[in-house]
Design a protein around this motif. Structure first.
Motif, PDB file in Angstrom:
ATOM      1  N   ASP A   3       0.833  -1.199   0.000  1.00  0.00           N
ATOM      2  CA  ASP A   3       0.000   0.000   0.000  1.00  0.00           C
ATOM      3  C   ASP A   3       0.874   1.258   0.000  1.00  0.00           C
ATOM      4  N   LEU A   4       0.253   2.360  -0.405  1.00  0.00           N
ATOM      5  CA  LEU A   4       0.948   3.647  -0.420  1.00  0.00           C
ATOM      6  C   LEU A   4      -0.081   4.767  -0.276  1.00  0.00           C
ATOM      7  N   ILE A   5       0.239   5.749   0.545  1.00  0.00           N
ATOM      8  CA  ILE A   5      -0.514   6.993   0.563  1.00  0.00           C
ATOM      9  C   ILE A   5       0.404   8.098   0.067  1.00  0.00           C
ATOM     10  N   TYR A   6      -0.039   8.799  -0.966  1.00  0.00           N
ATOM     11  CA  TYR A   6       0.681   9.980  -1.450  1.00  0.00           C
ATOM     12  C   TYR A   6      -0.053  11.190  -0.896  1.00  0.00           C
ATOM     13  N   LEU A   7       0.620  11.956  -0.051  1.00  0.00           N
ATOM     14  CA  LEU A   7       0.006  13.106   0.602  1.00  0.00           C
ATOM     15  C   LEU A   7       0.591  14.383   0.019  1.00  0.00           C
ATOM     16  N   SER A   8      -0.261  15.208  -0.574  1.00  0.00           N
ATOM     17  CA  SER A   8       0.179  16.425  -1.248  1.00  0.00           C
ATOM     18  C   SER A   8      -0.231  17.659  -0.463  1.00  0.00           C
ATOM     19  N   LEU A   9       0.747  18.512  -0.144  1.00  0.00           N
ATOM     20  CA  LEU A   9       0.502  19.784   0.533  1.00  0.00           C
ATOM     21  C   LEU A   9       0.914  20.898  -0.408  1.00  0.00           C
ATOM     22  N   GLY A  10      -0.047  21.727  -0.775  1.00  0.00           N
ATOM     23  CA  GLY A  10       0.254  22.827  -1.686  1.00  0.00           C
ATOM     24  C   GLY A  10      -0.904  23.794  -1.722  1.00  0.00           C
ATOM     25  N   THR A  11      -1.360  24.133  -2.923  1.00  0.00           N
ATOM     26  CA  THR A  11      -2.549  24.971  -3.058  1.00  0.00           C
ATOM     27  C   THR A  11      -3.729  24.308  -2.371  1.00  0.00           C
ATOM     28  N   GLY A  12      -3.767  22.988  -2.417  1.00  0.00           N
ATOM     29  CA  GLY A  12      -4.765  22.204  -1.701  1.00  0.00           C
ATOM     30  C   GLY A  12      -4.084  21.234  -0.757  1.00  0.00           C
ATOM     31  N   LEU A  13      -4.883  20.347  -0.168  1.00  0.00           N
ATOM     32  CA  LEU A  13      -4.371  19.294   0.712  1.00  0.00           C
ATOM     33  C   LEU A  13      -5.141  18.033   0.366  1.00  0.00           C
ATOM     34  N   GLY A  14      -4.475  17.082  -0.239  1.00  0.00           N
ATOM     35  CA  GLY A  14      -5.164  15.878  -0.680  1.00  0.00           C
ATOM     36  C   GLY A  14      -4.258  14.672  -0.623  1.00  0.00           C
ATOM     37  N   ALA A  15      -4.875  13.511  -0.789  1.00  0.00           N
ATOM     38  CA  ALA A  15      -4.118  12.267  -0.755  1.00  0.00           C
ATOM     39  C   ALA A  15      -4.572  11.355  -1.883  1.00  0.00           C
ATOM     40  N   GLY A  16      -3.637  10.574  -2.385  1.00  0.00           N
ATOM     41  CA  GLY A  16      -3.937   9.478  -3.287  1.00  0.00           C
ATOM     42  C   GLY A  16      -3.662   8.193  -2.540  1.00  0.00           C
ATOM     43  N   VAL A  17      -4.592   7.253  -2.587  1.00  0.00           N
ATOM     44  CA  VAL A  17      -4.515   6.037  -1.777  1.00  0.00           C
ATOM     45  C   VAL A  17      -4.411   4.818  -2.679  1.00  0.00           C
ATOM     46  N   ILE A  18      -3.335   4.058  -2.522  1.00  0.00           N
ATOM     47  CA  ILE A  18      -3.155   2.813  -3.253  1.00  0.00           C
ATOM     48  C   ILE A  18      -3.186   1.674  -2.243  1.00  0.00           C
ATOM     49  N   LEU A  19      -4.142   0.767  -2.417  1.00  0.00           N
ATOM     50  CA  LEU A  19      -4.315  -0.377  -1.523  1.00  0.00           C
ATOM     51  C   LEU A  19      -4.176  -1.658  -2.330  1.00  0.00           C
TER      52      LEU A  19
END
Length: 274
Positions: A117-133
């Motif tokens: 699994d992997l969580i990609y957490l992006s902090l920038g203009t927004g705050l979001g995550a991409g989740v790979i399970l």
């Protein structure tokens, strides 16, 4: 916009600043960038298609943005007219996906697509995550998986599609610029990296425990601006808050969003072949 090989390696990228709106101006900018890419590509061979990352909740099958307050979309928007203009100008299929989902896919490919699994957490203009399970991108039945910015804390009133989420407003670029009187491009004030990490850590720790995910890749312009002190502080704090721990580090892919968006086009092309 970038050009990648079929293995995901980004060989060229360019960009253009425009108003944050999903309209004909976006199509014009993409066509302009496409022409630059093609001038660079020369004899690059067959182009599979164009993938586009959008900062909002995306229904890729219906080609619709459900909502995306960062680009002024407060109710479902049919993307077909804009995508059709780009497709007509380039002669290529155009695929859409949430931008952080794209980045998660790009980072996953950079790491060799290992099992797990992997969580990609992006902090920038927004705050979001991409989740790979289990090796697959998780979108959710309503395409809301990874909308980390809508996480609620003490004192939060709730969520509204017309504006960014509660946590996103606190920890995105605009929120931190106002809080620290900081200008992007300058060195962050002393203590800023640790303070942002301390505020973010409990929310991330909860998600890692709930999903039992052990790997986090950090991305986005704020992650890059805050640098190694932020990643190290966040890792130490989260690992002190969870019973199993996690590997938390900056992204490895140089352009994970471009690589992941290109993967959309590559998958579409492979599906057509098979």
């Amino acid at each position: 916009m970038g050009l990648t090989r079929i293995d995901g390696e980004v060989v060229y990228h360019t960009g253009k600043s425009i108003a944050p709106r999903f309209d004909d101006r976006l199509a014009d900018a993409m066509i302009d960038c496409w022409q630059r890419v093609m001038r660079h590509a020369g004899g690059a061979g067959r182009i599979a298609g164009i993938g586009m990352g959008i900062p909002g909740v995306v229904d890729r099958q219906a080609r619709r943005i459900e909502f995306a307050p960062l680009i002024g979309v407060e109710k479902p928007l049919d993307t077909t007219p804009v995508l059709h203009r780009i497709a007509q100008a380039t002669g290529l299929p155009v695929l859409i996906e949430n931008d952080v989902n794209c980045a998660a896919m790009g980072e996953w490919r950079e790491r060799g697509g290992p099992p797990g699994d992997l969580i990609y957490l992006s902090l920038g203009t927004g705050l979001g995550a991409g989740v790979i399970l289990d090796g697959a991108l998780r979108r959710g039945g309503r395409n809301l998986c990874g909308e980390f910015g809508y996480t609620l804390g003490a004192g939060a009133a709730g969520a509204d599609r017309a504006q960014s989420g509660w946590l996103e407003r606190r920890l995105n670029l605009d929120g931190l610029v106002a809080r620290y009187n900081w200008r992007p491009g300058d060195a962050p004030p002393g203590g800023m990296a640790a303070e942002v990490a301390a505020e973010l850590a409990p929310y991330l720790a909860n998600i890692l425990t709930f999903l039992d995910v052990d790997t986090v890749a950090l991305g986005g312009v704020l992650t890059d601006a805050l640098g190694r002190p932020f990643a190290e502080a966040l890792s130490a704090m989260v690992n002190g808050m969870t019973v199993s721990g996690a590997q938390i580090s900056a992204h490895r892919s140089r352009q994970p969003g471009i690589a992941g968006a290109a993967a959309l086009a590559i998958e579409h092309w492979m599906d057509a072949l098979l």
